[in-house]
Design an enzyme around this catalytic site. Structure first.
Site, PDB file in Angstrom:
ATOM      1  N   GLU A   1       2.375   8.185  -5.915  1.00  0.00           N
ATOM      2  CA  GLU A   1       1.267   8.987  -5.411  1.00  0.00           C
ATOM      3  C   GLU A   1       1.471  10.076  -6.246  1.00  0.00           C
ATOM      4  O   GLU A   1       1.994  11.064  -6.194  1.00  0.00           O
ATOM      5  CB  GLU A   1       1.601   9.489  -3.943  1.00  0.00           C
ATOM      6  CG  GLU A   1       1.895   8.605  -2.810  1.00  0.00           C
ATOM      7  CD  GLU A   1       2.552   9.106  -1.818  1.00  0.00           C
ATOM      8  OE1 GLU A   1       2.238   9.893  -1.189  1.00  0.00           O
ATOM      9  OE2 GLU A   1       3.783   8.519  -1.358  1.00  0.00           O
TER      10      GLU A   1
ATOM     11  N   HIS B   1      -2.524   6.349  -0.962  1.00  0.00           N
ATOM     12  CA  HIS B   1      -1.233   5.934  -0.556  1.00  0.00           C
ATOM     13  C   HIS B   1      -1.003   4.523  -0.515  1.00  0.00           C
ATOM     14  O   HIS B   1      -0.362   3.730   0.446  1.00  0.00           O
ATOM     15  CB  HIS B   1      -1.205   6.706   0.859  1.00  0.00           C
ATOM     16  CG  HIS B   1       0.209   7.005   1.289  1.00  0.00           C
ATOM     17  ND1 HIS B   1       1.373   6.216   1.111  1.00  0.00           N
ATOM     18  CD2 HIS B   1       0.943   8.243   1.646  1.00  0.00           C
ATOM     19  CE1 HIS B   1       2.493   6.774   1.738  1.00  0.00           C
ATOM     20  NE2 HIS B   1       2.150   8.070   1.835  1.00  0.00           N
TER      21      HIS B   1
ATOM     22  N   ARG C   1       3.412  17.799   1.610  1.00  0.00           N
ATOM     23  CA  ARG C   1       3.567  18.921   2.778  1.00  0.00           C
ATOM     24  C   ARG C   1       3.175  20.401   2.285  1.00  0.00           C
ATOM     25  O   ARG C   1       3.146  20.630   1.339  1.00  0.00           O
ATOM     26  CB  ARG C   1       4.912  18.791   3.144  1.00  0.00           C
ATOM     27  CG  ARG C   1       5.387  17.466   3.794  1.00  0.00           C
ATOM     28  CD  ARG C   1       6.987  17.305   4.198  1.00  0.00           C
ATOM     29  NE  ARG C   1       7.109  16.115   4.753  1.00  0.00           N
ATOM     30  CZ  ARG C   1       7.131  15.089   4.314  1.00  0.00           C
ATOM     31  NH1 ARG C   1       7.379  14.754   2.965  1.00  0.00           N
ATOM     32  NH2 ARG C   1       7.631  13.889   5.239  1.00  0.00           N
TER      33      ARG C   1
ATOM     34  N   HIS D   1      -0.099  15.502   4.870  1.00  0.00           N
ATOM     35  CA  HIS D   1      -1.120  14.650   4.356  1.00  0.00           C
ATOM     36  C   HIS D   1      -2.669  15.185   4.929  1.00  0.00           C
ATOM     37  O   HIS D   1      -3.277  14.156   5.449  1.00  0.00           O
ATOM     38  CB  HIS D   1      -0.768  13.133   4.520  1.00  0.00           C
ATOM     39  CG  HIS D   1       0.164  12.470   3.795  1.00  0.00           C
ATOM     40  ND1 HIS D   1       0.432  12.915   2.531  1.00  0.00           N
ATOM     41  CD2 HIS D   1       1.055  11.477   3.959  1.00  0.00           C
ATOM     42  CE1 HIS D   1       1.311  12.110   2.001  1.00  0.00           C
ATOM     43  NE2 HIS D   1       1.766  11.358   2.910  1.00  0.00           N
TER      44      HIS D   1
ATOM     45  N   ASP E   1      11.831   9.926  -1.922  1.00  0.00           N
ATOM     46  CA  ASP E   1      10.766  10.573  -1.372  1.00  0.00           C
ATOM     47  C   ASP E   1      10.805  11.983  -2.022  1.00  0.00           C
ATOM     48  O   ASP E   1      10.569  12.971  -1.347  1.00  0.00           O
ATOM     49  CB  ASP E   1      10.730  10.626   0.195  1.00  0.00           C
ATOM     50  CG  ASP E   1       9.449  10.956   0.836  1.00  0.00           C
ATOM     51  OD1 ASP E   1       8.565  11.045   0.092  1.00  0.00           O
ATOM     52  OD2 ASP E   1       9.593  11.114   2.219  1.00  0.00           O
TER      53      ASP E   1
HETATM   54  C1  BGC Z   1       5.814  10.949   2.191  1.00  0.00           C
HETATM   55  C2  BGC Z   1       6.627  10.717   2.850  1.00  0.00           C
HETATM   56  C3  BGC Z   1       6.048  10.272   4.289  1.00  0.00           C
HETATM   57  C4  BGC Z   1       4.927   9.245   4.023  1.00  0.00           C
HETATM   58  C5  BGC Z   1       4.226   8.741   5.082  1.00  0.00           C
HETATM   59  C6  BGC Z   1       4.743  10.111   1.764  1.00  0.00           C
HETATM   60  O1  BGC Z   1       3.896  10.680   0.836  1.00  0.00           O
HETATM   61  O2  BGC Z   1       6.187  11.838   1.072  1.00  0.00           O
HETATM   62  O3  BGC Z   1       7.452  11.798   3.653  1.00  0.00           O
HETATM   63  O4  BGC Z   1       6.926   9.849   5.333  1.00  0.00           O
HETATM   64  O5  BGC Z   1       4.244   9.602   2.835  1.00  0.00           O
HETATM   65  O6  BGC Z   1       3.723   7.565   5.041  1.00  0.00           O
END
Ligand code: BGC
Length: 340
Positions: A305, A176, A81, A106, A246
């Site tokens: 990640e 991801h 973010r 992202h 998260d």
């Molecule tokens: C984020 C999550 C998000 C997800 C989406 C992660 O990398 O930290 O907040 O919902 O990606 O798939």
């Protein structure tokens, strides 16, 4: 080592998608799509003498295009973010898409995971490249980027990122993949060890506030291996904010993490040159069938990640995501598999 290619259908816009598979001598294989430079399959030796596909994925391009989750994809230009979906660089204010509440997530609306990449398939590696034009998703600079997937003889998938911009810009690339070392079902029994003493405090939108909190005495203490599910339901404000894990962990060294499933016997060791790693327990993954009818849903995978800390432009002291014009970026993360 062998490389093979298979047609994987077409995007809604009619572009043909190809699945590229690398296989090493022990039979471990990885399949990567040129749509999103996406890891679609990762089959690794298991404790029963066979192979387990440890990556969640879909069977069709249409599912990759229409469903949430960024399954297996390359994330860019900036992973995770950016608060308020804006940043200033060189005295200019850049406005990005708000695709996650008030924030940017992202890389935007049509980010790297939703783009076609060209692939140069070599003997032991797949090199995916694309030119992200100046202004794409609001970011300055034409960025030449490549992501190289290598399979080693000792069962590691190495992902290397290279980038070069013609203007100062922001870059924070990651992958991801949703790991499930049993091939499906909940990952709450997986043992996770993370080499971090601190993690980033999040606000209610999972955006780092800039404060680093000690893991000691919290559910975020993974310094010794423990089941992901042990503390995930603890009465803890940070867990409530994320709906589970998260969060960005502040790595203490290049040995980032070890994930192990006592059920399949598969162990995955993560090493990286990145300073941070998002541990995401798939809290927001919708329940639905994946490839081969594989069931998937919240807590059915964990994403590890490797990255610069999210919201780095807005948090004093965080590693800078600025990539200066003409300065090459190189970064590597390895996922090494073994049976225990
Ligand atoms: C984020 C999550 C998000 C997800 C989406 C992660 O990398 O930290 O907040 O919902 O990606 O798939």
């Amino acid at each position: 080592m062998a490389v093979s290619t298979t047609p994987f259908g077409r995007t809604a816009a009619g572009e043909p998608v190809t699945a590229f598979t690398l296989k090493n001598e022990s039979g471990m294989s990885v399949t990567v799509l040129d749509y999103g430079a996406t890891v679609q399959t990762l089959a690794v030796p298991n404790g029963a003498g066979g192979f387990t596909d440890v990556a969640l994925g879909y069977d069709t391009v249409a599912e990759y295009e229409s469903r949430d989750g960024y399954l297996g994809a390359t994330i860019g230009r900036v992973g995770n973010r950016i608060g308020g979906a804006r940043f200033s660089l060189g005295g200019v204010e850049y406005v990005l898409a708000k695709n996650d509440g008030e924030n940017h997530l992202h890389g935007g609306v049509r980010s790297f995971d939703k783009r076609m990449w060209s692939c140069d398939a070599r003997e032991d590696r797949l090199v995916f490249s694309r030119l992200s034009p100046d202004g794409e998703e609001g970011y300055p600079g034409a960025l030449q980027v490549s992501v190289t997937f290598t399979l080693t003889a000792d069962n590691a998938l190495v992902i290397a990122y290279d980038a070069l911009s013609d203007k100062d810009t922001l870059v924070n690339l990651t992958n991801h993949t949703y790991f499930n070392l049993n091939g499906g079902g909940a990952v709450l029994d997986h043992l996770l060890q993370v080499n971090a003493q601190r993690f980033c405090e999040n606000d209610g939108g999972c955006l780092p506030t800039g404060r680093l909190l000690p893991v000691a005495g919290t559910p975020f203490d993974f310094r010794a291996a423990k089941p992901i599910g042990r503390d995930i339901g603890a009465d803890c404000e940070q867990l409530r904010r994320g709906g589970g894990y998260d969060h960005n962990f502040v790595l203490s060294g290049t040995d980032a993490a070890v994930l192990y499933s006592p059920v399949s016997g598969v162990e995955m060791t993560v090493t990286t040159d990145m300073p941070g790693m998002q541990v995401y327990s798939a809290n927001g993954l919708s329940a639905r069938p994946g490839k081969d009818g594989q069931s998937m849903g919240p807590r059915d995978a964990v994403c590890l990640e490797t990255q610069l800390f999210p919201n780095g432009m807005n948090c004093y002291g965080f590693p800078s995501p600025v990539l200066r014009a003409g300065k090459p970026l190189h970064s590597e993360t390895a996922f090494r598999f073994a049976v225990r």
